[in-house]
Design an enzyme around this catalytic site. Structure first.
Site, short mmCIF file in Angstrom:
data_model
loop_
_atom_site.label_atom_id
_atom_site.label_comp_id
_atom_site.label_asym_id
_atom_site.label_seq_id
_atom_site.Cartn_x
_atom_site.Cartn_y
_atom_site.Cartn_z
N HIS A 172 0.22 -5.29 -0.42
CA HIS A 172 -0.08 -4.08 0.35
C HIS A 172 0.18 -2.86 -0.50
O HIS A 172 1.06 -2.85 -1.37
CB HIS A 172 0.74 -4.02 1.64
CG HIS A 172 2.21 -4.15 1.43
ND1 HIS A 172 2.83 -5.36 1.22
CD2 HIS A 172 3.19 -3.22 1.39
CE1 HIS A 172 4.12 -5.17 1.05
NE2 HIS A 172 4.37 -3.87 1.15
N HIS A 183 1.10 1.19 -0.41
CA HIS A 183 1.64 2.27 0.42
C HIS A 183 0.93 3.58 0.10
O HIS A 183 0.76 3.92 -1.08
CB HIS A 183 3.12 2.51 0.10
CG HIS A 183 4.04 1.40 0.49
ND1 HIS A 183 4.75 1.40 1.67
CD2 HIS A 183 4.39 0.25 -0.14
CE1 HIS A 183 5.50 0.31 1.74
NE2 HIS A 183 5.31 -0.41 0.65
#
Ligand code: AMP
Ligand code: ZN
Length: 138
Positions: free
Chosen positions: A101, A103
């Protein structure tokens, strides 16, 4: 961890609800449940990759392309003063969810986010060694 137990696999593929800002065939962009600042978002891959060492370059390229679009939309709406684009790999690097992922952390004058490190010195010998070794692996 087994992929079917991965929380981000479930979120990315809509098996559990999330605050979704965007979704397409490959990615889902959600608001972080523990935001560093207002608007802190995560870009999740729908396919499970552990980290940057695991994701294929084509998907990573598409993901960063999407990141630039989302970042501009966020800046327009949030009027943030800047943004950190951050991606942790391995516990030592602060990764807590082991599904790739990215950010997007909007930054505001006077916020209390700290993303800094003590600056070192690039020694001549180390520089030459690293150029030698890494260059041929890329
Ligand atoms: P990292 O430390 O880079 O692995 O980041 C994990 C991030 O995921 C943290 O910022 C958490 O606040 C966030 N997070 C954990 N669980 C959820 C969830 N269910 N929905 C949205 N964000 C989450
Ligand atoms: Zn996963």
């Amino acid at each position: 961890m087994k992929k079917d137990e991965c929380i981000f696999c479930k979120i990315a593929n809509g098996k559990i609800p999330s605050a979704t800002l965007y979704e397409d065939r490959n990615f889902r962009v959600v608001l972080d449940v523990g935001p560093a600042t207002k608007g802190h978002a995560l870009i999740l891959t729908k396919e499970h990759f552990d980290d940057i060492f695991d994701i294929d370059a084509e998907t990573a390229g598409r993901l960063f392309s999407l990141a630039s679009v989302v970042a501009r939309a966020m800046k327009k709406v949030l009027h943030c003063d800047g943004m950190n684009v951050l991606q942790n790999n391995g516990s030592i690097a602060g990764q807590t969810v082991f599904h790739f992922h990215l950010h997007l952390i909007p930054r505001y004058e006077g916020d209390s986010v700290q993303i800094t490190w003590p600056q070192g010195t690039l020694e001549e010998e180390t520089k030459e060694e690293l150029i030698q070794l890494i260059k041929k692996e890329i």
